[in-house]
Scaffold this motif. Sequence first.
Motif, PDB file in Angstrom:
ATOM      1  N   PRO A 130       0.817  -1.225   0.000  1.00 53.99           N
ATOM      2  CA  PRO A 130       0.000   0.000   0.000  1.00 53.99           C
ATOM      3  C   PRO A 130       0.847   1.269   0.000  1.00 53.99           C
ATOM      4  N   LEU A 172       2.392   1.723  -3.617  1.00 57.97           N
ATOM      5  CA  LEU A 172       1.456   2.253  -4.608  1.00 57.97           C
ATOM      6  C   LEU A 172       1.120   3.710  -4.323  1.00 57.97           C
ATOM      7  N   GLU A 173       0.999   4.042  -3.062  1.00 60.44           N
ATOM      8  CA  GLU A 173       0.702   5.426  -2.690  1.00 60.44           C
ATOM      9  C   GLU A 173       1.832   6.364  -3.103  1.00 60.44           C
ATOM     10  N   ARG A 178       2.269   5.992  -7.646  1.00 66.11           N
ATOM     11  CA  ARG A 178       1.225   6.412  -8.584  1.00 66.11           C
ATOM     12  C   ARG A 178       1.247   7.918  -8.859  1.00 66.11           C
ATOM     13  N   TYR A 233       1.962  -1.346 -14.561  1.00 67.49           N
ATOM     14  CA  TYR A 233       2.728  -2.066 -13.553  1.00 67.49           C
ATOM     15  C   TYR A 233       2.873  -3.527 -13.998  1.00 67.49           C
ATOM     16  N   THR A 235      -3.599  -8.734  -2.213  1.00 68.78           N
ATOM     17  CA  THR A 235      -3.556  -7.273  -2.194  1.00 68.78           C
ATOM     18  C   THR A 235      -3.462  -6.714  -3.597  1.00 68.78           C
ATOM     19  N   LEU A 236      -2.592  -7.278  -4.408  1.00 66.60           N
ATOM     20  CA  LEU A 236      -2.413  -6.782  -5.771  1.00 66.60           C
ATOM     21  C   LEU A 236      -3.612  -7.116  -6.651  1.00 66.60           C
ATOM     22  N   GLN A 263      -6.231  -4.521  -6.085  1.00 59.01           N
ATOM     23  CA  GLN A 263      -5.875  -3.253  -6.718  1.00 59.01           C
ATOM     24  C   GLN A 263      -6.105  -3.306  -8.227  1.00 59.01           C
ATOM     25  N   ASP A 318      -9.642  -2.991  -9.083  1.00 57.23           N
ATOM     26  CA  ASP A 318     -10.126  -1.622  -8.872  1.00 57.23           C
ATOM     27  C   ASP A 318      -9.623  -0.656  -9.931  1.00 57.23           C
ATOM     28  N   LEU A 356      -6.186  -0.577 -11.272  1.00 61.94           N
ATOM     29  CA  LEU A 356      -4.749  -0.334 -11.356  1.00 61.94           C
ATOM     30  C   LEU A 356      -4.234  -0.856 -12.695  1.00 61.94           C
TER      31      LEU A 356
END
Length: 344
Positions: free
Chosen positions: A38, A41-42, A45, A57, A71-72, A75, A78, A80
């Motif tokens: 997390p 990515l924060e 991006r 990515y 987790t990936l 993302q 959603d 990514l």
Amino acid sequence: MDTKAAAQVYLTRRQGSRPPAPLLSVIVPVYNEQDVLPHFLEATRPVLERTGLAYEYIFIDDGSRDGTADTLSAQLKDGLPGRLIGLSRNFGKEAALSAGLEAARGDIAVIIDADLQDPPELILQMLDGWRAGYDVVYGLRVDRSSDTLMKRSTAGWFYRLFNRLANIEMPANAGDFRLIDRAVIDALLRLPERNRFMKGLFAWVGFPAMAIPYERPARKAGTGKFNYWKLWNFALDGLTGFTTLPLRVWFYGGVLVSLIAFAYALYLTLRVFVSGVDVPGYASLMVAILFFSGIQLLSIGMIGEYIARLFNEAKQRPVYVIQDIIEGGVQTGERQTEKDADDN
């Protein structure tokens, strides 16, 4: 035309051939990194958005046993941009990087770790270097205070030894964090070896390179996956993959020891003829036996390291095996080898 002028001509030519809107592939090998993803990515991006380029990515899950893949996957579903390539087991970082290079579709690629020890902000400077004509722009770690004293010392010894023995020059304290042009990616993909030492391969393929110094911070979260035993084997792979000098050292050492042994045997023979039979002492005999036995075992061990790598190359197994690919919420569960991925 001297070398410097020729290099400038090449850079100018490459600068003029850059596509105006390249696709940027961000290659990220991950292994049990659910805690730091997390944060990664924060941090990345916004930087990638600032480039103004289309980007993707390429995450390579190298057999993680935690929630990294989940987790990936969430993302990606959603929105990514990119994909997750899941390997069937832990093949090691070098294999994961090879998988990422194989999967990258971009005109340029940035290789970066997820632990945020490689500052994402440097990607903008790397792009400037690429637009100036450099095909490789790598991060040069000038401050490694976040690493232990032992790790800093052993890394320094390794770089010095490698550059003395190998027939290429590998920049000291340059990790995998770098931007590479499509031409470099294609050159790396043509190399068929199974024992892959990527830092050495980056140097071996050549191409004009530019260094960007930076201070290496501590990990944002999680723990490092390399221990000293893995680093030792990693160093052996690097040395045996790019130089045969250790074999030559033992050859010349064997010749020297043989000459000394022959000269000493001749001396003993002459002494017997002059002074009569001489009974050698137990201590000197044991010292000689242990010394030469040790030399033989060391030389056999060094030869064995090269033979083991020849054995691995001769089997021609794939560098990695892909278990599944998750892209935009669409998952393919078929198991593929590296060759199968090429056919797709």
